[in-house]
Design an enzyme around this catalytic site. Sequence first.
Site, mmCIF file in Angstrom:
data_model
loop_
_atom_site.group_PDB
_atom_site.id
_atom_site.type_symbol
_atom_site.label_atom_id
_atom_site.label_comp_id
_atom_site.label_asym_id
_atom_site.label_seq_id
_atom_site.Cartn_x
_atom_site.Cartn_y
_atom_site.Cartn_z
ATOM 1 N N LYS A 151 0.814 -1.129 -0.029
ATOM 2 C CA LYS A 151 -0.100 -0.084 0.061
ATOM 3 C C LYS A 151 0.786 1.399 0.028
ATOM 4 O O LYS A 151 0.336 2.352 -0.602
ATOM 5 C CB LYS A 151 -0.820 0.016 1.328
ATOM 6 C CG LYS A 151 -1.992 -1.032 1.123
ATOM 7 C CD LYS A 151 -3.140 -0.831 2.172
ATOM 8 C CE LYS A 151 -3.534 -2.380 2.865
ATOM 9 N NZ LYS A 151 -4.648 -2.582 1.537
ATOM 10 N N GLU A 193 -2.376 7.043 8.059
ATOM 11 C CA GLU A 193 -3.428 7.763 7.198
ATOM 12 C C GLU A 193 -4.457 8.538 8.080
ATOM 13 O O GLU A 193 -4.852 8.191 9.288
ATOM 14 C CB GLU A 193 -4.241 6.555 6.414
ATOM 15 C CG GLU A 193 -3.830 6.721 5.007
ATOM 16 C CD GLU A 193 -4.605 5.480 4.273
ATOM 17 O OE1 GLU A 193 -5.665 5.259 4.528
ATOM 18 O OE2 GLU A 193 -4.288 5.048 3.163
ATOM 19 N N HIS A 244 -14.512 -3.439 8.261
ATOM 20 C CA HIS A 244 -13.794 -3.233 7.260
ATOM 21 C C HIS A 244 -13.865 -4.235 6.178
ATOM 22 O O HIS A 244 -12.960 -4.327 5.179
ATOM 23 C CB HIS A 244 -12.285 -3.089 7.664
ATOM 24 C CG HIS A 244 -12.126 -1.931 8.729
ATOM 25 N ND1 HIS A 244 -12.435 -0.688 8.454
ATOM 26 C CD2 HIS A 244 -11.504 -2.038 9.687
ATOM 27 C CE1 HIS A 244 -12.065 -0.074 9.448
ATOM 28 N NE2 HIS A 244 -11.337 -0.770 10.184
ATOM 29 N N ARG A 253 -6.953 -7.571 -9.611
ATOM 30 C CA ARG A 253 -7.774 -9.096 -10.087
ATOM 31 C C ARG A 253 -9.212 -8.541 -10.295
ATOM 32 O O ARG A 253 -9.588 -7.663 -10.234
ATOM 33 C CB ARG A 253 -7.584 -10.144 -8.932
ATOM 34 C CG ARG A 253 -8.222 -9.164 -7.413
ATOM 35 C CD ARG A 253 -8.138 -10.100 -6.238
ATOM 36 N NE ARG A 253 -8.164 -9.259 -5.185
ATOM 37 C CZ ARG A 253 -9.250 -8.923 -4.508
ATOM 38 N NH1 ARG A 253 -10.640 -9.208 -5.002
ATOM 39 N NH2 ARG A 253 -9.328 -8.452 -3.433
HETATM 40 P P1 ADP Z 1 -12.762 -7.716 -1.723
HETATM 41 O O1 ADP Z 1 -12.617 -6.247 -1.887
HETATM 42 O O2 ADP Z 1 -12.903 -8.198 -3.305
HETATM 43 O O3 ADP Z 1 -13.619 -8.219 -0.951
HETATM 44 P P2 ADP Z 1 -10.557 -8.350 -0.066
HETATM 45 O O4 ADP Z 1 -9.000 -7.941 -0.428
HETATM 46 O O5 ADP Z 1 -11.424 -8.030 0.975
HETATM 47 O O6 ADP Z 1 -11.241 -8.054 -1.227
HETATM 48 O O7 ADP Z 1 -10.386 -9.924 -0.124
HETATM 49 C C1 ADP Z 1 -10.317 -10.622 -1.237
HETATM 50 C C2 ADP Z 1 -11.235 -11.707 -1.549
HETATM 51 O O8 ADP Z 1 -10.531 -12.834 -1.629
HETATM 52 C C3 ADP Z 1 -12.090 -11.814 -0.308
HETATM 53 O O9 ADP Z 1 -13.510 -11.564 -0.774
HETATM 54 C C4 ADP Z 1 -12.120 -13.115 0.169
HETATM 55 O O10 ADP Z 1 -13.390 -13.702 0.025
HETATM 56 C C5 ADP Z 1 -11.315 -14.017 -0.936
HETATM 57 N N1 ADP Z 1 -10.334 -14.607 -0.058
HETATM 58 C C6 ADP Z 1 -9.507 -14.161 0.870
HETATM 59 N N2 ADP Z 1 -8.680 -15.007 1.376
HETATM 60 C C7 ADP Z 1 -9.068 -16.087 0.717
HETATM 61 C C8 ADP Z 1 -8.842 -17.546 1.052
HETATM 62 N N3 ADP Z 1 -7.928 -17.937 1.759
HETATM 63 N N4 ADP Z 1 -9.514 -18.581 0.140
HETATM 64 C C9 ADP Z 1 -10.630 -18.130 -0.661
HETATM 65 N N5 ADP Z 1 -10.951 -16.872 -1.026
HETATM 66 C C10 ADP Z 1 -10.311 -15.775 -0.084
HETATM 67 P P1 ADP Z 2 -7.716 -3.845 2.696
HETATM 68 O O1 ADP Z 2 -6.696 -4.068 1.841
HETATM 69 O O2 ADP Z 2 -7.918 -4.378 3.868
HETATM 70 O O3 ADP Z 2 -9.004 -3.930 1.722
HETATM 71 P P2 ADP Z 2 -8.210 -0.997 2.454
HETATM 72 O O4 ADP Z 2 -7.072 -0.125 2.753
HETATM 73 O O5 ADP Z 2 -8.826 -1.211 1.315
HETATM 74 O O6 ADP Z 2 -7.625 -2.373 2.928
HETATM 75 O O7 ADP Z 2 -9.205 -0.565 3.388
HETATM 76 C C1 ADP Z 2 -10.348 -1.371 3.642
HETATM 77 C C2 ADP Z 2 -11.494 -0.853 4.361
HETATM 78 O O8 ADP Z 2 -10.901 0.182 5.683
HETATM 79 C C3 ADP Z 2 -11.879 0.509 3.699
HETATM 80 O O9 ADP Z 2 -13.012 -0.066 2.897
HETATM 81 C C4 ADP Z 2 -12.519 1.237 4.644
HETATM 82 O O10 ADP Z 2 -13.785 1.021 4.878
HETATM 83 C C5 ADP Z 2 -11.535 1.525 5.578
HETATM 84 N N1 ADP Z 2 -10.603 2.359 5.533
HETATM 85 C C6 ADP Z 2 -9.421 2.305 5.084
HETATM 86 N N2 ADP Z 2 -8.727 3.569 4.970
HETATM 87 C C7 ADP Z 2 -9.298 4.351 5.853
HETATM 88 C C8 ADP Z 2 -9.203 5.787 6.081
HETATM 89 N N3 ADP Z 2 -8.220 6.410 5.690
HETATM 90 N N4 ADP Z 2 -10.337 6.451 6.702
HETATM 91 C C9 ADP Z 2 -11.523 5.794 7.171
HETATM 92 N N5 ADP Z 2 -11.635 4.471 6.780
HETATM 93 C C10 ADP Z 2 -10.574 3.696 5.965
HETATM 94 MG MG MG Z 3 -9.391 -2.854 0.070
#
Ligand code: ADP
Ligand code: ADP
Ligand code: MG
Length: 618
Positions: A116, A200, A235, A297
């Site tokens: 990130k 952040e 989150h 992806r």
């Molecule tokens: P998204 O924004 O698409 O939900 P995330 O970063 O939260 O993305 O996670 C990626 C997706 O991959 C998740 O929705 C989760 O269901 C899936 N995922 C994460 N880890 C695994 C795993 N070990 N096996 C299968 N699916 C997974």
């Molecule tokens: P991940 O890789 O786990 O998806 P993200 O950086 O996409 O991590 O953040 C996941 C979630 O956390 C976001 O969808 C949001 O709900 C919350 N979040 C992330 N950054 C911030 C921020 N700077 N302020 C408030 N909420 C945040």
């Molecule tokens: Mg995210």
Amino acid sequence: MIQSLLIANRGEIACRIIRTARRLGIRTIAVYSDADADALHMRQADEAVHIGPSPARESYLVGERILAAARQTGAQAIHPGYGFLSENSAFAQSVIDAGLIWVGPNPASIDAMGLKDAAKTLMAAAGVPVTPGYMGADQNPDHLAAEAAKIGYPVLIKAVAGGGGKGMRLVESAEAFHDALASCQREAAASFGNDHVLIEKYILSPRHIEVQVFGDSHGNVVHLSERDCSLQRRHQKVIEEAPAPGMDEATRAALCASAVRAAKAVDYVGAGTIEFIADGSGALRADRIWFMEMNTRLQVEHPVTEEITGVDLVEWQLRVASGEPLPLAQEDLAIHGWAMEARLYAEDPAKGFLPSIGKLELLQFGESEGAGGRGRVDTGVFEGAEVSPFYDPMIAKVIAWGEDRDEARERLSDMLSDSAVWPVKTNASFLVKALDHPDFVAGTVDTGLIGRSSAALAQTPQPSCEVLEAAAAALVPDVPVSGFRLNAAPTRTAWFLLDDQEIEVALHPGGGGEAVEAVMIAEQGQAWRLSPWRREGVHGAAAGSGAIVSPMPGKVIAVDVEAGQTVTAGQKLLTLEAMKMEHTLTAPFAGIVAELKVSAGQQVQVEALLARIEAEAE
Ligand code: ADP
Ligand code: ADP
Ligand code: MG
């Protein structure tokens, strides 16, 4: 065009990819672990290769096994789905090195967006607005604390390698900073093998808005408009929709232009998502929406984009991977209507969202009705399949389309309400309540909505009286008709078992038909089994006879007494297992076990005589 495709994934996304590949005439190859030996994705594919034991670390995450399966079946291309190996650049490279087509971006693009902090630095340089914060290399705790103070509290500490909502800590004040940092670093090291963090500004009233982008190998990049994924729990996304509520054309144009700029900065090829965080405290404004991260992806929530653009994103992925240019130019892409998706999980909201595993003895999805309504269910399971403890317990993605937001929302709510899953517990009623929440209805969503209303949303509903009485009538159809009055008052009440809960239900006369042993009830996204509960057998209401009868069909799992033995009142006699619950049968009074008709392991019918206690002569 690709001729054969191996899908290095499982569950609904593997099935989703197979569906499009088949339509395009592509031969499909599934891979499966021990736990998935009978899974839907392996049944649907043209061929399937076993790749190892149930834990993902030993099967779906082992690159060499996937490559061996591709070699063995002559697969030409590999689609990674999401999760698992989808964002693993080393695996992508090994696929390419093996002379196969990788259905995804170049490994270099994955790497550029993989961490990130590096991604944000790159995006800032490309002129994309990034969430204000510190993303430097200096990880000295005092230095980080000083940076946090500069940003101004509240701040969010994020693991640079984090994902799936893990590795984040909200810090409200300087006093709490050091403890939060240490715990975040510990979690990051354990979960991602990397304890580096960034800091952040915590955006108040945050909304998660993301843009679907698509690039091809000819240098074209387009966007397919935005999605709003603000309805989150811890989150993690729960309900997603497209477009975003309250998004005006000018803001959309600026946001999507930023997303295209971001994708071009990493020479992006294939499907990707640029995630932004927006300040939702007022109307959406382009200067209050910041880049958060890129997911390199296909995204879980891609169907809502498909529903409003009419584009099959998996088809585009396969065409682009085959070297074709993007099928449509930016000016040919438009959005129509509104789409909403809910993630239906095998989990129990009443028990802190604990995964609920087991066999899906009942699995029905509600259908979307009404003029022009479109409902879609993307699933990887079927009735009779098992939800195993090894993988993400998602049962399905339920998606509804409507002309406008209200229509899509109401349809989705109806589809979820009319779903019936049993005995596995699901979050369906939680989702229905979230969809009907006044703030969500009004479109004033932010990522804290679910957290603020969690107690009300997680409450398990009970079936309504009308539904219970109708079900009871089917179980006890022979209630005598008292007179000829319609809507006659109940003649009597009787005890029933609602799953494992004893309840009393009014019986109305007039039910015809044959008595059945149990009926399924489904309401508000919840399903229950109702069966007659012959309390006498357990509580000794028929004490006079001393007959111990089976209160329901089941299996004797333990017998604690022998024939001829002397027992005291209330002494445990035997244990019956029925409907996944254990029921203890006890002696109604002191005496001797005059008859013992069953032994452990035996199946018994309802009202079968199990034992008889005889009072000892004075
Ligand atoms: P998204 O924004 O698409 O939900 P995330 O970063 O939260 O993305 O996670 C990626 C997706 O991959 C998740 O929705 C989760 O269901 C899936 N995922 C994460 N880890 C695994 C795993 N070990 N096996 C299968 N699916 C997974
Ligand atoms: P991940 O890789 O786990 O998806 P993200 O950086 O996409 O991590 O953040 C996941 C979630 O956390 C976001 O969808 C949001 O709900 C919350 N979040 C992330 N950054 C911030 C921020 N700077 N302020 C408030 N909420 C945040
Ligand atoms: Mg995210």
